[in-house]
Design a protein around this motif. Structure first.
Motif, PDB file in Angstrom:
ATOM      1  N   UNK A  10       0.762  -1.104   0.046  1.00 22.47           N
ATOM      2  CA  UNK A  10      -0.108  -0.163   0.045  1.00 22.47           C
ATOM      3  C   UNK A  10       0.723   1.202   0.047  1.00 22.47           C
ATOM      4  N   UNK A  11       1.892   1.289   0.769  1.00 27.04           N
ATOM      5  CA  UNK A  11       2.948   2.287   0.676  1.00 27.04           C
ATOM      6  C   UNK A  11       3.481   2.602  -0.584  1.00 27.04           C
ATOM      7  N   UNK A  12       3.945   1.406  -1.115  1.00 31.18           N
ATOM      8  CA  UNK A  12       4.546   1.608  -2.612  1.00 31.18           C
ATOM      9  C   UNK A  12       3.603   2.265  -3.548  1.00 31.18           C
ATOM     10  N   UNK A  13       2.361   1.845  -3.520  1.00 29.17           N
ATOM     11  CA  UNK A  13       1.217   2.240  -4.373  1.00 29.17           C
ATOM     12  C   UNK A  13       0.902   3.903  -4.045  1.00 29.17           C
ATOM     13  N   UNK A  14       0.960   4.112  -2.559  1.00 24.58           N
ATOM     14  CA  UNK A  14       0.646   5.617  -2.490  1.00 24.58           C
ATOM     15  C   UNK A  14       1.749   6.454  -2.698  1.00 24.58           C
ATOM     16  N   UNK A  16       3.818   6.295  -5.430  1.00 22.86           N
ATOM     17  CA  UNK A  16       3.517   6.285  -6.808  1.00 22.86           C
ATOM     18  C   UNK A  16       2.328   7.171  -7.220  1.00 22.86           C
ATOM     19  N   UNK A  17       1.253   6.975  -6.698  1.00 22.34           N
ATOM     20  CA  UNK A  17       0.384   8.039  -7.015  1.00 22.34           C
ATOM     21  C   UNK A  17       0.325   9.477  -6.566  1.00 22.34           C
ATOM     22  N   UNK A  18       1.012   9.592  -5.405  1.00 18.21           N
ATOM     23  CA  UNK A  18       1.337  11.022  -4.685  1.00 18.21           C
ATOM     24  C   UNK A  18       2.316  11.789  -5.851  1.00 18.21           C
ATOM     25  N   UNK A  19       3.482  11.028  -6.320  1.00 21.04           N
ATOM     26  CA  UNK A  19       4.325  11.499  -7.025  1.00 21.04           C
ATOM     27  C   UNK A  19       3.784  11.878  -8.526  1.00 21.04           C
ATOM     28  N   UNK A  20       2.676  11.115  -8.935  1.00 22.86           N
ATOM     29  CA  UNK A  20       1.990  11.363 -10.265  1.00 22.86           C
ATOM     30  C   UNK A  20       1.105  12.355 -10.206  1.00 22.86           C
ATOM     31  N   UNK A  34      -4.679   1.655  -7.380  1.00 20.26           N
ATOM     32  CA  UNK A  34      -3.162   1.238  -7.950  1.00 20.26           C
ATOM     33  C   UNK A  34      -2.651  -0.087  -7.052  1.00 20.26           C
ATOM     34  N   UNK A  35      -2.965  -0.202  -5.925  1.00 25.45           N
ATOM     35  CA  UNK A  35      -2.234  -1.379  -5.339  1.00 25.45           C
ATOM     36  C   UNK A  35      -3.250  -2.796  -5.329  1.00 25.45           C
ATOM     37  N   UNK A  56       4.883   7.834   4.707  1.00 20.84           N
ATOM     38  CA  UNK A  56       5.872   7.946   3.684  1.00 20.84           C
ATOM     39  C   UNK A  56       6.849   8.960   3.962  1.00 20.84           C
ATOM     40  N   UNK A  57       6.647  10.095   4.577  1.00 20.73           N
ATOM     41  CA  UNK A  57       7.547  11.206   4.822  1.00 20.73           C
ATOM     42  C   UNK A  57       8.397  11.045   5.919  1.00 20.73           C
TER      43      UNK A  57
END
Length: 202
Positions: A10-14, A16-20, A34-35, A56-57
């Motif tokens: 879930x963290x990896x998906x978040x 990716x989406x936040x960056x995009x 996404x996940x 994440x931060x």
């Protein structure tokens, strides 16, 4: 799937989406899409979009802090240079390994709310303090020229942040050429900081 693996998914998906899409344009629905998990599964791990963004931060700032080690100023100029080189290389490596996270920090984290702003301010304040204390000790040891340590520590940190930003944008080389970037960055800053007789040796 194990609980920790699901959380990391879930963290990896978040990330990716936040960056995009950016923080404000991202919803929980985007992350679970996404996940490929159910909405209920998301809320088993995180209370909200803000909570996962904060995780994440926090995780990334802690990773950066682990990579910046205090300098042993008693080992001579060459030893100090090698330690600085290793510190900057480890930080740039962390950025190169996590481009999505760095884009989030540079473009999204500032201004989300006062809590996030304080986290970033505290992180940068810690780095500034380390730089300033090293400058003060360097002046006392006679290897750094007399200067305004607060102004110059901010200048040093600012130059590093700008280089990182340009590496991420593809305007500067990365990967195998990272060591060259580190050497240029350190050489530029140290030549301006050291007393003339030592600066000439770099």
């Amino acid at each position: 799937m194990l609980k920790e693996e699901r959380r990391n998914q879930i963290l990896r998906a978040a990330k990716k989406v936040f960056a995009l899409k950016g923080y404000h344009s991202t919803g929980v629905a985007d992350i679970i899409e996404e996940c490929k998990v159910a909405r209920g599964t998301f809320y088993l791990y995180f209370k909200s979009k803000r909570a996962i963004f904060e995780t994440l931060l926090d995780d990334f700032l802690k990773e950066l802090q682990k990579r910046v080690l205090r300098i042993d100023e008693t080992v001579g100029l060459e030893g100090i240079y090698l330690q600085l080189q290793d510190n900057v290389t480890r930080v740039l490596d962390a950025f190169a390994e996590n481009p999505d996270m760095v884009r989030i920090i540079l473009n999204e984290a500032v201004g989300v709310d006062k809590g996030f702003d304080k986290k970033l301010d505290d992180f940068y304040a810690g780095l500034l303090e380390m730089i300033e204390q090293s400058l003060i000790l360097g002046i006392q040891m006679g290897i750094v020229r007399p200067l305004d340590t607060k102004v110059i520590s901010a200048s040093v940190l600012g130059s590093v942040k700008e280089v990182i930003h340009r590496v991420l944008q593809g305007r500067l080389a990365s990967g195998d050429e990272l060591r060259h970037i580190v050497d240029e960055l350190l050489s530029y800053n140290l030549r301006a900081l050291l007393v003339p007789e030592l600066a000439q040796k770099l």
